[in-house]
Design an enzyme around this catalytic site. Structure first.
Site, PDB file in Angstrom:
ATOM      1  N   GLY A 104     -55.775  -6.470  -0.234  1.00 55.55           N
ATOM      2  CA  GLY A 104     -56.099  -5.072  -0.521  1.00 55.55           C
ATOM      3  C   GLY A 104     -55.770  -4.692  -1.954  1.00 55.55           C
ATOM      4  CB  CYS A 105     -52.787  -5.282  -4.024  1.00 57.92           C
ATOM      5  SG  CYS A 105     -51.667  -4.442  -2.873  1.00 57.92           S
ATOM      6  CB  THR A 106     -56.878  -8.838  -4.901  1.00 55.20           C
ATOM      7  OG1 THR A 106     -55.650  -9.583  -4.881  1.00 55.20           O
ATOM      8  CG2 THR A 106     -57.892  -9.550  -5.785  1.00 55.20           C
TER       9      THR A 106
END
Length: 208
Positions: A104-106
């Site tokens: 998700g952070c990527t």
């Protein structure tokens, strides 16, 4: 003539002694009236947990001199929100993410990477912000070819100040935007796509 013998009457049996009279039971003492049950004392209400600082909201003016404490860039350079704002043309965008190099952070850092030019055209500076170490954030930045720095806040002083710390030590995904004058323009949690869309909407609003 022979004398007639008289039969003697058998002596009457002595009457059976009357049964001993039972002792009258001593009258029972009247039971002492029960004390009315005392109402239970209401448990003292737990004192409300004091907030370390007022939750920031859109429209608030923050004191940049003291807001958020010291953080560092992924390159290890010490800085503060005040310094970041002073270096900007019109303000700073901080988007928070829970952990470097996770799916998700990527997605989130790449959404900001791909929209970097239009989002910064009018003087905003963009920074990713997490509790990760400089090493983890540098690896993340280099791998995803990000044009903007990633800020490291292991003590979560700035993350907590903008209202995106998750108890006990996590980081909530979200976005925070502050103007050059210290006015809060955006302060909300959101999805990877939602955070970048919110900044796009702000940029359009500021053009009007």
């Amino acid at each position: 003539m022979a004398p007639t013998l008289r039969k003697r009457k058998a002596p009457e049996a002595a009457p059976a002694p009357a049964p001993a009279a039972k002792k009258a039971a001593a009258p029972k003492k009247a039971a002492a009236p029960k004390k009315a049950a005392e109402p239970k004392k209401a448990a003292a209400a737990a004192p409300a947990e004091k907030k370390s600082s007022k939750q920031v909201a859109v429209g608030d003016k923050i004191d940049l001199d003291t807001f958020g404490g010291e953080i560092e860039t992924n390159d290890g350079e010490k800085t503060t929100l005040k310094k970041l704002v002073e270096a900007s043309g019109s303000g700073v965008v901080l988007f928070t993410y829970p952990k470097a190099s996770t799916p998700g952070c990527t997605k989130q850092v790449c959404f900001f990477r791909d929209a970097y030019e239009p989002l910064t055209a009018d003087g905003l500076l963009i920074y990713g912000l997490s509790a990760d170490s400089p090493k983890a954030n540098t690896t993340f930045k280099d791998k995803q070819k990000l044009q903007y720095p990633l800020l490291c806040d292991p003590k979560q002083t700035l993350i907590a100040a903008i209202g995106l710390k998750k108890s006990p030590s996590g980081t909530q995904r979200g976005v925070f935007v502050v103007s050059k004058e210290g006015k809060v323009l955006v302060a909300e949690a959101g999805s990877p796509q939602g955070t970048v869309d919110r900044v796009k909407a702000l940029v359009e609003e500021l053009k009007k």
